[in-house]
Design a protein around this motif. Structure first.
Motif, PDB file in Angstrom:
ATOM      1  N   THR A   1       0.832  -1.210   0.000  1.00  0.00           N
ATOM      2  CA  THR A   1       0.000   0.000   0.000  1.00  0.00           C
ATOM      3  C   THR A   1       0.869   1.263   0.000  1.00  0.00           C
ATOM      4  O   THR A   1       0.561   2.238  -0.677  1.00  0.00           O
ATOM      5  CB  THR A   1      -0.972   0.005   1.198  1.00  0.00           C
ATOM      6  N   VAL A   2       1.982   1.186   0.740  1.00  0.00           N
ATOM      7  CA  VAL A   2       2.886   2.357   0.768  1.00  0.00           C
ATOM      8  C   VAL A   2       3.507   2.549  -0.627  1.00  0.00           C
ATOM      9  O   VAL A   2       3.618   3.677  -1.119  1.00  0.00           O
ATOM     10  CB  VAL A   2       3.954   2.196   1.880  1.00  0.00           C
ATOM     11  N   LYS A   3       3.844   1.445  -1.254  1.00  0.00           N
ATOM     12  CA  LYS A   3       4.418   1.515  -2.606  1.00  0.00           C
ATOM     13  C   LYS A   3       3.404   2.161  -3.566  1.00  0.00           C
ATOM     14  O   LYS A   3       3.764   3.029  -4.374  1.00  0.00           O
ATOM     15  CB  LYS A   3       4.760   0.107  -3.082  1.00  0.00           C
ATOM     16  N   THR A   4       2.146   1.725  -3.461  1.00  0.00           N
ATOM     17  CA  THR A   4       1.120   2.302  -4.342  1.00  0.00           C
ATOM     18  C   THR A   4       1.011   3.805  -4.107  1.00  0.00           C
ATOM     19  O   THR A   4       0.961   4.594  -5.055  1.00  0.00           O
ATOM     20  CB  THR A   4      -0.259   1.641  -4.066  1.00  0.00           C
ATOM     21  N   GLY A   5       0.981   4.193  -2.842  1.00  0.00           N
ATOM     22  CA  GLY A   5       0.893   5.623  -2.517  1.00  0.00           C
ATOM     23  C   GLY A   5       2.068   6.397  -3.116  1.00  0.00           C
ATOM     24  O   GLY A   5       1.899   7.466  -3.720  1.00  0.00           O
ATOM     25  N   ILE A   6       3.261   5.832  -2.975  1.00  0.00           N
ATOM     26  CA  ILE A   6       4.466   6.502  -3.500  1.00  0.00           C
ATOM     27  C   ILE A   6       4.365   6.621  -5.028  1.00  0.00           C
ATOM     28  O   ILE A   6       4.605   7.688  -5.601  1.00  0.00           O
ATOM     29  CB  ILE A   6       5.737   5.741  -3.062  1.00  0.00           C
ATOM     30  N   ASN A   7       3.970   5.514  -5.673  1.00  0.00           N
ATOM     31  CA  ASN A   7       3.857   5.555  -7.144  1.00  0.00           C
ATOM     32  C   ASN A   7       2.840   6.586  -7.612  1.00  0.00           C
ATOM     33  O   ASN A   7       2.993   7.178  -8.678  1.00  0.00           O
ATOM     34  CB  ASN A   7       3.456   4.183  -7.684  1.00  0.00           C
ATOM     35  N   GLU A   8       1.793   6.777  -6.817  1.00  0.00           N
ATOM     36  CA  GLU A   8       0.758   7.738  -7.206  1.00  0.00           C
ATOM     37  C   GLU A   8       1.246   9.184  -7.135  1.00  0.00           C
ATOM     38  O   GLU A   8       0.772  10.043  -7.854  1.00  0.00           O
ATOM     39  CB  GLU A   8      -0.479   7.603  -6.304  1.00  0.00           C
ATOM     40  N   TYR A   9       2.135   9.463  -6.208  1.00  0.00           N
ATOM     41  CA  TYR A   9       2.478  10.876  -5.954  1.00  0.00           C
ATOM     42  C   TYR A   9       3.908  11.269  -6.319  1.00  0.00           C
ATOM     43  O   TYR A   9       4.229  12.443  -6.346  1.00  0.00           O
ATOM     44  CB  TYR A   9       2.232  11.209  -4.466  1.00  0.00           C
ATOM     45  N   ILE A  10       4.766  10.264  -6.540  1.00  0.00           N
ATOM     46  CA  ILE A  10       6.175  10.629  -6.792  1.00  0.00           C
ATOM     47  C   ILE A  10       6.512  10.511  -8.273  1.00  0.00           C
ATOM     48  O   ILE A  10       6.217   9.499  -8.913  1.00  0.00           O
ATOM     49  CB  ILE A  10       7.128   9.721  -5.965  1.00  0.00           C
ATOM     50  N   ASP A  11       7.147  11.560  -8.777  1.00  0.00           N
ATOM     51  CA  ASP A  11       7.625  11.555 -10.151  1.00  0.00           C
ATOM     52  C   ASP A  11       9.108  11.157 -10.092  1.00  0.00           C
ATOM     53  O   ASP A  11       9.973  11.967  -9.738  1.00  0.00           O
ATOM     54  CB  ASP A  11       7.438  12.975 -10.719  1.00  0.00           C
ATOM     55  N   ASN A  12       9.371   9.888 -10.436  1.00  0.00           N
ATOM     56  CA  ASN A  12      10.725   9.347 -10.305  1.00  0.00           C
ATOM     57  C   ASN A  12      11.727  10.000 -11.245  1.00  0.00           C
ATOM     58  O   ASN A  12      12.888  10.171 -10.904  1.00  0.00           O
ATOM     59  CB  ASN A  12      10.711   7.846 -10.606  1.00  0.00           C
ATOM     60  N   VAL A  13      11.241  10.385 -12.421  1.00  0.00           N
ATOM     61  CA  VAL A  13      12.155  10.941 -13.417  1.00  0.00           C
ATOM     62  C   VAL A  13      12.674  12.306 -12.943  1.00  0.00           C
ATOM     63  O   VAL A  13      13.877  12.556 -12.905  1.00  0.00           O
ATOM     64  CB  VAL A  13      11.424  11.073 -14.777  1.00  0.00           C
ATOM     65  N   ASN A  14      11.751  13.155 -12.531  1.00  0.00           N
ATOM     66  CA  ASN A  14      12.158  14.513 -12.134  1.00  0.00           C
ATOM     67  C   ASN A  14      12.440  14.645 -10.645  1.00  0.00           C
ATOM     68  O   ASN A  14      12.685  15.731 -10.140  1.00  0.00           O
ATOM     69  CB  ASN A  14      11.074  15.514 -12.524  1.00  0.00           C
TER      70      ASN A  14
END
Ligand code: M6R
Length: 606
Positions: A261-274
């Motif tokens: 669930t934490v991973k999903t939350g991170i993926n939803e809000y974090i832009d890994n590229v920038n």
């Protein structure tokens, strides 16, 4: 609190109503009941306790009828027994009700004078007799409008009628209510979760609206009894299921789901590229926000408290936190430049909703941090930040707590960056650290054995304390709440530095005390406070993070080490052993872990 289901179909409904009631048990479980219409009769079956008791009731097996209503109760007026269980019926009307009728005593007196007989101690029975009374002189829609106008307080209602056997009436004020659309049948439910197994097409009633549900038609009305049109929404599907799978309890499953669930939350809000945080469509400019008020109840309040530390760390904003049931009745001086953030797993908590409503009426900026995106709090806030945890069924909140903290942490970081108050490298480093959080949670989940052993000591004690400073203080409060609600052991969360101002007097030989002392900037101070309680006989369970340095203190009873990360992410890891401590304590005592006594998952009464 309490759950409602209603089905109008072309086939018998009792089995489907029972199935839905099982799903709704998270809202209340001290009694359950069902009423169907068949052959010109209202057939009512009710039982004290769980839906399984109702299912075992001999009369249920023979219950005919293609239309019916069901209810699970969390008692407000009248003790939990089968008489006070819903539905409540007169000779021609049967009602299920969530909420509280505040003027029931006056209404009841009047109805008794008019010759109505009451059987239960509930406020709900007043609604039944009011409708019966109003139907003597008016047609259905007018009788409903009149009844609703006579009621004070909050309610969600499902009503069936002996003499109008092809429909269910649903109505709401204050308590949520949804209708669902199926093939040759339609539904009424206290939330969309109750209806999810049958349909994903939902319409929510707004306050003071009512509806008439037939098997192939639904009509909606406003508070004046005038027909209105409403939108049909398609519910989102959740890949995290609401089934227990191989787990013994939902709580165990939900604890173990946290890396995902934490991973999903991170993926939803974090832009890994920038290496940035995306909060899409945020409706205000950062300059418009000078202060923040975070509001919630129970565990959600603890995540508000946690967020205060983070917002203060990353921004210069003035940060206030409030317990919703206090906020809603205080004389609040609303500030235009403040953002009001409402934190709630269910999005239906009555006090939190009332606080939101108050802010809305004062034209404040409102933002919801919720798990259930179709919920009332989400729908009525200006902006929504979903926590993406999937259904949380266990009454004790676990994965939603981590989810709420995650979103609030991300928001605090983003505000710090937008306000140029957090240095760019530091910001990006923190985003990097976030990416490792799911795997650190996964490793920390392995603390099982040590925690299982320690849990017996807490069960045998007459009380316990949970201490922490700084970032660890909200987690101490949360740890104590979890232990209380699951294993019914008295547990008090306290700022470690406050012990000497009173609570130290509670410490006696052998008292279990959890000390949260990660190696952060508060570490040394907390260790001193720990020594003060050890010196007075406390049995200390120290929870710290892994380090090459040994903890310098004698006579620590047990030490549990969580993984290592930056100071402000440690609260996520410290929470894990505390969730497990509460779980194993309750397991050893044989208590009902997913449905602790006297509680309910969604608290829709104030
Ligand atoms: O649905 P909400 O987050 O608004 O619920 C708030 C509290 O009722 C809830 O967190 C409660 O304290 C939990 N049972 C704690 O585990």
């Amino acid at each position: 609190m309490c759950g409602i289901i209603g089905i109008s179909s072309d086939k018998p409904v009792s089995a489907s109503i029972i199935n839905s009631l099982k799903k709704l048990e998270y809202r209340g479980y001290d009694s359950a009941g069902i009423a169907t219409l068949s052959d010109g009769n209202i057939n009512e079956v009710k039982s004290k306790g769980r839906v399984s008791n109702l299912e075992r009731n001999f009369d249920i097996k023979n219950l005919k009828g293609n239309i019916g209503i069901g209810h699970v109760r969390w008692a407000t007026h009248g003790i939990p027994n089968s008489v006070n269980a819903h539905p409540h019926s007169s000779h021609n009307v049967s009602v299920v009700h969530n909420g509280i009728i505040e003027n029931s005593t006056i209404l009841k007196k009047d109805l008794i004078n008019k010759g109505h007989n009451f059987k239960s101690q509930t406020d709900t029975e007043v609604i039944v007799h009011l409708i019966t009374e109003n139907l003597k002189t008016t047609e259905l829609e007018e009788a409903i409008t009149k009844t609703l106008n006579q009621l004070q307080g909050s309610f969600a209602l499902g009503v069936v009628f002996k003499d109008i056997p092809d429909l269910i009436v649903g109505a709401r004020r204050g308590s949520p209510l949804a209708v669902g659309y199926g093939p040759n049948e339609n539904y009424l439910g206290s939330d969309s979760y109750a209806l999810k197994s049958m349909t994903n097409k939902i319409t929510y009633l707004n306050d003071s609206e009512f509806c008439i549900i037939k098997k192939n038609q639904i009509n909606f009305f406003n508070d004046k009894g005038k027909k209105i049109n409403k939108k049909i929404l398609e519910l989102s599907s959740n890949e995290l299921s609401s089934e227990k799978g191989d787990f013994k309890h939902f709580m165990a499953k939900e604890i173990e789901e946290q890396p995902t669930t934490v991973k999903t939350g991170i993926n939803e809000y974090i832009d890994n590229v920038n290496k940035d945080i995306n909060i899409f469509n945020f409706p205000w400019k950062i300059e418009e926000i000078k202060s923040i008020t975070l509001i919630g109840c129970g565990t959600a309040y603890h995540s508000c408290l946690m967020a205060k530390y983070w917002f203060e760390e990353f921004t210069s904003l003035d940060v206030n936190i409030d317990i919703a049931s206090e906020f809603r009745y205080r004389k609040i001086r609303f500030k235009k430049e403040s953002l009001y953030i409402f934190v709630s797993q269910s999005g239906e908590t009555a006090d939190t909703y009332a606080a939101l409503d108050l802010c809305k009426k004062n034209k404040m900026k409102t933002c919801a941090v919720v798990n259930v995106i179709e919920s009332s709090i989400a729908r009525d806030s200006n902006f929504v930040l979903p926590i993406h945890c999937g259904p949380e069924i266990g009454v004790a909140s676990t994965k939603a707590f981590l989810g709420q903290m995650l979103i609030l942490y991300i928001l605090a970081l983003k505000f710090g960056s937008l306000k140029n108050e957090i240095e760019k490298n530091n910001y990006q480093e923190k985003i990097n650290d976030l990416k490792n959080l799911p795997s650190l949670i996964e490793k920390t989940l392995l603390v099982d054995n040590d925690i299982q052993n320690a849990s017996s000591t807490f069960n045998d004690a007459k009380g316990s304390m949970f201490l922490g400073r700084g970032f660890s203080y909200p987690i101490a409060l949360e740890g104590a709440l979890k232990l209380k609600e699951l294993s019914y052991v008295h547990a008090e969360g306290y700022p470690a530095g406050e012990m000497k101002h009173g609570p130290l007097a509670l410490i006696e030989e052998g008292m279990p005390v959890v000390v949260l002392a990660p190696r952060d900037s508060y570490y040394k101070k907390t260790i001193s406070n720990m020594q003060e309680v050890i010196a007075r006989g406390a049995k200390v369970l120290l929870i710290t993070n892994k380090s090459k340095d040994e903890v310098i203190s004698e006579n620590i009873w047990e030490t549990i080490e969580v993984e290592n990360t930056n100071d402000d992410l440690l609260p996520f890891l410290l929470t894990i052993p505390l969730q497990k401590l509460a779980y194993y304590s309750a397991l050893k005592k044989g208590y009902d872990i997913d449905k602790p006594r006297n509680l309910a998952k969604s608290v829709t009464v104030e």
